[in-house]
Design a protein around this motif. Structure first.
Motif, PDB file in Angstrom:
ATOM      1  N   ILE A 139     -16.458  -8.128   5.300  1.00 59.30           N
ATOM      2  CA  ILE A 139     -15.669  -9.316   4.979  1.00 59.30           C
ATOM      3  C   ILE A 139     -15.971 -10.391   6.018  1.00 59.30           C
ATOM      4  O   ILE A 139     -15.524 -10.315   7.154  1.00 59.30           O
ATOM      5  N   HIS A 140     -16.787 -11.358   5.618  1.00 55.70           N
ATOM      6  CA  HIS A 140     -17.233 -12.419   6.513  1.00 55.70           C
ATOM      7  C   HIS A 140     -17.844 -11.805   7.777  1.00 55.70           C
ATOM      8  O   HIS A 140     -18.873 -11.144   7.698  1.00 55.70           O
ATOM      9  N   LYS A 141     -17.212 -11.932   8.939  1.00 54.92           N
ATOM     10  CA  LYS A 141     -17.813 -11.455  10.189  1.00 54.92           C
ATOM     11  C   LYS A 141     -17.299 -10.087  10.631  1.00 54.92           C
ATOM     12  O   LYS A 141     -17.672  -9.604  11.704  1.00 54.92           O
ATOM     13  N   LYS A 142     -16.460  -9.450   9.820  1.00 57.38           N
ATOM     14  CA  LYS A 142     -15.875  -8.167  10.235  1.00 57.38           C
ATOM     15  C   LYS A 142     -16.081  -7.117   9.151  1.00 57.38           C
ATOM     16  O   LYS A 142     -16.510  -7.409   8.036  1.00 57.38           O
ATOM     17  N   VAL A 143     -15.750  -5.876   9.499  1.00 53.00           N
ATOM     18  CA  VAL A 143     -15.788  -4.778   8.534  1.00 53.00           C
ATOM     19  C   VAL A 143     -14.427  -4.088   8.534  1.00 53.00           C
ATOM     20  O   VAL A 143     -13.956  -3.638   9.589  1.00 53.00           O
ATOM     21  N   ALA A 144     -13.788  -4.035   7.377  1.00 55.96           N
ATOM     22  CA  ALA A 144     -12.494  -3.376   7.229  1.00 55.96           C
ATOM     23  C   ALA A 144     -12.697  -2.057   6.496  1.00 55.96           C
ATOM     24  O   ALA A 144     -13.415  -1.997   5.499  1.00 55.96           O
ATOM     25  N   VAL A 145     -12.060  -1.001   7.004  1.00 51.65           N
ATOM     26  CA  VAL A 145     -12.184   0.324   6.401  1.00 51.65           C
ATOM     27  C   VAL A 145     -10.833   0.724   5.826  1.00 51.65           C
ATOM     28  O   VAL A 145      -9.819   0.746   6.528  1.00 51.65           O
ATOM     29  N   TYR A 146     -10.818   1.040   4.528  1.00 50.37           N
ATOM     30  CA  TYR A 146      -9.595   1.379   3.811  1.00 50.37           C
ATOM     31  C   TYR A 146      -9.652   2.833   3.341  1.00 50.37           C
ATOM     32  O   TYR A 146     -10.742   3.388   3.124  1.00 50.37           O
ATOM     33  N   GLU A 147      -8.488   3.423   3.124  1.00 51.15           N
ATOM     34  CA  GLU A 147      -8.412   4.730   2.499  1.00 51.15           C
ATOM     35  C   GLU A 147      -8.518   4.572   0.988  1.00 51.15           C
ATOM     36  O   GLU A 147      -7.797   3.769   0.383  1.00 51.15           O
ATOM     37  N   VAL A 148      -9.406   5.329   0.376  1.00 47.01           N
ATOM     38  CA  VAL A 148      -9.604   5.235  -1.070  1.00 47.01           C
ATOM     39  C   VAL A 148      -8.377   5.732  -1.826  1.00 47.01           C
ATOM     40  O   VAL A 148      -7.969   5.155  -2.838  1.00 47.01           O
ATOM     41  N   ALA A 149      -7.771   6.811  -1.358  1.00 47.99           N
ATOM     42  CA  ALA A 149      -6.661   7.427  -2.098  1.00 47.99           C
ATOM     43  C   ALA A 149      -5.324   6.740  -1.859  1.00 47.99           C
ATOM     44  O   ALA A 149      -4.349   7.034  -2.536  1.00 47.99           O
TER      45      ALA A 149
END
Length: 330
Positions: free
Chosen positions: A73-83
């Motif tokens: 996302i633009h200049k960063k990386v966000a990590v989400y839980e799929v479940a």
């Protein structure tokens, strides 16, 4: 993806399927949203709205075990839980000073690799949530992939170079410049490590055989051809390494067959998108392809017929990235 599911059953998605993570299909858009889709019904099952946040979603990747989604996302990386259902990421990697253009997971899900317009390639440790390593590419990075041996990265960039990065030596060990300074836009490595494919801004595609014999050249050119007359956005080898998909500004996706002798033949042109096609993802059985386009829509194509069998509507701006994981983990 579907096996031999009859059409009427595909339309009747079971109620329990909302919790069924056997097929994880996700799209990202310039509307800032990330959407999860029920692949069979075409229903959006979850939206990460990112209300009040800035930055378009450039690339997304699903971890091999389907637990995590990484979004550039633009200049960063966000990590989400799929479940989960939370809009809040479990970790955010910050440090790039330019647009993040590539993101991919290590096979065991221990780290994430990113490439950026800030001319760096970075490895982030998911266990410690910290930056593990950074490479100076010297030119804006357009794409990065992890070799199946998990010991090398291969990148392509705006200066026209393709580079191999050896994780054990912590350095660039090989460089190709197939068309001088014409930017290389996208790369793909075969799941069995046998081929490297790259496409450039002029719509041209190059294929190399990857050789593990140290007495021979690592990348041996076997084919090059004009895939599109306009800007190429993505090239991707199928899991069975028999097909190559190319996406373009010409609104089309082309499906090419690759013979054992490396002859390349155009099998189908997938037509239906109304604007640029930015990204694509194969199903695990190489029978289906999902695409994302500036026309706000993602499509699921059945490759045997070349027809759209599902359309995913909901994004309000260009859909520019898609990720699919329907690998059977049993």
């Amino acid at each position: 993806m579907y096996g031999n599911v009859p059409q009427q059953q595909q339309n009747q998605q079971p109620q329990a399927a909302q919790q069924d993570l056997s097929v994880v299909l996700v799209t990202g858009s310039y509307d800032h949203e990330i959407r999860f889709w029920e692949a069979w019904s075409g229903i959006c099952s979850r939206t990460i709205a990112r209300s009040g946040e800035q930055g378009q979603v450039n690339r997304i990747a699903i971890s091999p075990d389907k637990r995590l989604l990484a979004a550039a996302i633009h200049k960063k990386v966000a990590v989400y839980e799929v479940a989960g259902n939370a809009n809040t990421p479990i970790v955010v990697f910050e440090g790039h000073t330019g647009n993040v253009t590539a993101v991919c997971f290590h096979a065991e899900g221990k780290w994430v690799v990113t490439g950026s317009e800030d001319s760096t390639i970075r490895i982030w440790d998911l266990r410690s949530s910290h930056l593990y390593r950074s490479y100076d590419n010297g030119s804006p990075v357009n794409d990065v992939v992890i070799h199946p041996n998990q010991g090398e990265l291969i990148s392509c960039d705006q200066s026209g170079a393709i580079k191999q990065w050896d994780l054990s030596e912590n350095s660039c060990t090989l460089e190709l410049t197939p068309m001088g300074e014409i930017p290389m836009r996208s790369i793909s490595v075969a799941s069995d490590g046998s081929l490297l494919v790259a496409g450039n801004n002029k719509g041209k595609v190059f294929i190399w055989r990857i050789c593990d014999d140290p007495s021979q050249d690592r990348f041996q050119p076997v084919s090059k051809f004009q895939a599109h007359s306009r800007y190429l956005t993505r090239c991707l080898l199928s899991p069975d390494v028999k097909l190559l998909a190319t996406c373009s500004a010409d609104k089309s996706i082309k499906i090419w067959s690759i013979a054992p002798n490396y002859d390349v033949k155009l099998e189908k042109s997938l037509l239906g998108h109304q604007r640029w096609v930015w990204d694509c993802a194969f199903s695990a059985d190489s029978a289906y392809l999902v695409t994302a386009s500036s026309d706000h829509v993602a499509r699921l194509w059945e490759l045997s017929s070349g027809e759209t069998v599902r359309q995913y509507n909901g994004h309000r701006k260009a859909a520019v990235c898609v990720a699919l994981n329907d690998v059977n983990l049993a």
